[in-house]
Motif scaffolding. Sequence first.
Motif, PDB file in Angstrom:
ATOM      1  N   GLU A   1       6.898   7.665  -4.609  1.00  0.00           N
ATOM      2  CA  GLU A   1       6.295   7.553  -3.277  1.00  0.00           C
ATOM      3  C   GLU A   1       7.258   6.836  -2.319  1.00  0.00           C
ATOM      4  O   GLU A   1       7.470   7.284  -1.190  1.00  0.00           O
ATOM      5  CB  GLU A   1       4.971   6.783  -3.382  1.00  0.00           C
TER       6      GLU A   1
ATOM      7  N   ASP B   1       0.845  -1.196   0.000  1.00  0.00           N
ATOM      8  CA  ASP B   1       0.000   0.000   0.000  1.00  0.00           C
ATOM      9  C   ASP B   1       0.882   1.248   0.000  1.00  0.00           C
ATOM     10  O   ASP B   1       1.631   1.491   0.947  1.00  0.00           O
ATOM     11  CB  ASP B   1      -0.896  -0.035   1.246  1.00  0.00           C
TER      12      ASP B   1
ATOM     13  N   GLY C   1      -0.356   4.415  -0.370  1.00  0.00           N
ATOM     14  CA  GLY C   1      -1.258   5.556  -0.197  1.00  0.00           C
ATOM     15  C   GLY C   1      -1.901   5.971  -1.501  1.00  0.00           C
ATOM     16  O   GLY C   1      -2.395   5.118  -2.251  1.00  0.00           O
ATOM     17  N   ASP C   2      -1.860   7.270  -1.794  1.00  0.00           N
ATOM     18  CA  ASP C   2      -2.516   7.786  -2.991  1.00  0.00           C
ATOM     19  C   ASP C   2      -1.894   7.227  -4.265  1.00  0.00           C
ATOM     20  O   ASP C   2      -2.541   7.215  -5.316  1.00  0.00           O
ATOM     21  CB  ASP C   2      -2.427   9.324  -3.039  1.00  0.00           C
ATOM     22  N   ALA C   3      -0.628   6.801  -4.188  1.00  0.00           N
ATOM     23  CA  ALA C   3       0.057   6.296  -5.381  1.00  0.00           C
ATOM     24  C   ALA C   3      -0.516   4.959  -5.847  1.00  0.00           C
ATOM     25  O   ALA C   3      -0.385   4.591  -7.007  1.00  0.00           O
ATOM     26  CB  ALA C   3       1.553   6.155  -5.114  1.00  0.00           C
ATOM     27  N   GLY C   4      -1.159   4.220  -4.931  1.00  0.00           N
ATOM     28  CA  GLY C   4      -1.739   2.922  -5.294  1.00  0.00           C
ATOM     29  C   GLY C   4      -1.030   1.769  -4.611  1.00  0.00           C
ATOM     30  O   GLY C   4      -0.433   1.940  -3.530  1.00  0.00           O
ATOM     31  N   TYR C   5      -1.098   0.614  -5.210  1.00  0.00           N
ATOM     32  CA  TYR C   5      -0.493  -0.594  -4.635  1.00  0.00           C
ATOM     33  C   TYR C   5       0.588  -1.119  -5.576  1.00  0.00           C
ATOM     34  O   TYR C   5       0.297  -1.450  -6.722  1.00  0.00           O
ATOM     35  CB  TYR C   5      -1.548  -1.684  -4.445  1.00  0.00           C
TER      36      TYR C   5
ATOM     37  N   ARG D   1       5.204   6.474 -10.364  1.00  0.00           N
ATOM     38  CA  ARG D   1       4.422   6.970  -9.220  1.00  0.00           C
ATOM     39  C   ARG D   1       4.800   6.206  -7.948  1.00  0.00           C
ATOM     40  O   ARG D   1       5.025   6.782  -6.889  1.00  0.00           O
ATOM     41  CB  ARG D   1       2.937   6.774  -9.529  1.00  0.00           C
ATOM     42  N   TYR D   2       4.855   4.877  -8.058  1.00  0.00           N
ATOM     43  CA  TYR D   2       5.209   4.045  -6.904  1.00  0.00           C
ATOM     44  C   TYR D   2       6.617   4.376  -6.415  1.00  0.00           C
ATOM     45  O   TYR D   2       6.878   4.514  -5.218  1.00  0.00           O
ATOM     46  CB  TYR D   2       5.129   2.553  -7.237  1.00  0.00           C
TER      47      TYR D   2
END
Lengths: 258, 258
Positions: free
Chosen positions: B196, B154, B156-160, B192-193
């Motif tokens: 983060e 997880d 957060g807003d970035a996803g999984y 993105r991941y």
Amino acid sequence: MRVLENPDLEEACSLLRDGLANGEVLVLIGECEVEYEGRASSTLTSGERVVIIKQDGSILVHRPEGYEPVNWQPPGCSYRVSVSDDGLKIIATRLSPHEVLSLLFRRVDLIVSGKLQDKGVFSMYASEDEMKRAIELDPSLIEEGLKLYTSEKDLGDAGYADFVGEDSKGNFVVIEVKRTSAGTKEVLQLARYVNEVKQRVNRPVRGILVAPSLRKKGQVLLEQLKLEFKALSPEKCSKVLKKSRDVSLFEFMERWRR
Amino acid sequence: MRVLENPDLEEACSLLRDGLANGEVLVLIGECEVEYEGRASSTLTSGERVVIIKQDGSILVHRPEGYEPVNWQPPGCSYRVSVSDDGLKIIATRLSPHEVLSLLFRRVDLIVSGKLQDKGVFSMYASEDEMKRAIELDPSLIEEGLKLYTSEKDLGDAGYADFVGEDSKGNFVVIEVKRTSAGTKEVLQLARYVNEVKQRVNRPVRGILVAPSLRKKGQVLLEQLKLEFKALSPEKCSKVLKKSRDVSLFEFMERWRR
């Protein structure tokens, strides 16, 4: 039932559309290739196969050997069929999860369409091993308060008793299980186990023959030998097992194909 | 291919004998009842069904609904067929274990017999979930020395992120897996991941996109963003999983039917 032998692909397509619209069973035999795309994917290059589309929208692709279908979709698929220069295309789509099975027939040797009536009742009865498993799960199938010590008890020359245990009064119990009607042979087999156990333990020993029924001569002998009979059917055992069965074939196949 | 519509039972029996002797595929549609007796037993009362006997001696009984056969026997059965006042009887016997499937046809609507040629090649490719399972089983599919901490991380807003882990030099690694060709969209998802994760950990972070291939634009973007690509096909993952799969569908069905 409508049957077309060696139809051209347009004729086959038209019968296919009609059968699908009427919710009929369709059987196609011919040369096809198959693609599956969903959670996984597969391809099957050209060959002659038997394809069944059922009244509930399930579809099975069978090669000439092997009893499993090489591809399939469960009930509830929607169908699109069309003919192009490539051949007769059948697309079976399942919505959730999204899965698409595509068949391309180059040649149709036979197509059959018809509504089948089947109100038959299917009954499955347990095997002897399953009866034993049911008894292990629930010894009260034999009698209340019964405790089982062990299965397949080695009794030397006498053989192996299916179960030995103890009843609610502390008597030693020897159990032999049969899935079909029992007779003198089975009674004598139990008697052998009981005699052997009597030489080994220092308390009362009961012998119980468990089977769906006991034939007349067996009953007479059973009484003479002071043994007991408990009627237990494979059907009843099946019910006990069904309750405890946590994975159905369907669920397994679903898991396997992912 | 020989096709008989609405044959009388003698005609059907004779084609059946002939087809069996020639090792052909047989398809029968008609009204029948079915009994199975072996390790377990079952009965199916009368109804209209599709029966397939395959070139290897396997047999399938299909009701008009449900994609599983209601009864079946594996390859290698021997057959006896006969006609009496009761109907057309087909007995498929398997020797070890001894199992007998008996069909009694009251009426045959259609019987088809023919030799099918099928040299098609079946290829099954893993799903994305299966690719991930394969990577969990063997992280060296991505690179030697890779250790995975967790899946579905997880962020957060970035996803999984599919996986986070550590390479042999102690760098933090973020992994995104796709089962089809990847492009800019997937590269941006991974970026993105990685961004983060960089805000969360205090050491070098690598991002690896895992897919069968990466399209041109994706490659350019990947290099700009200093991310990495590892080619991995569903086929290869299937092989890893196959090795670790301890129960085949066949074995399961065999166990289930007992």
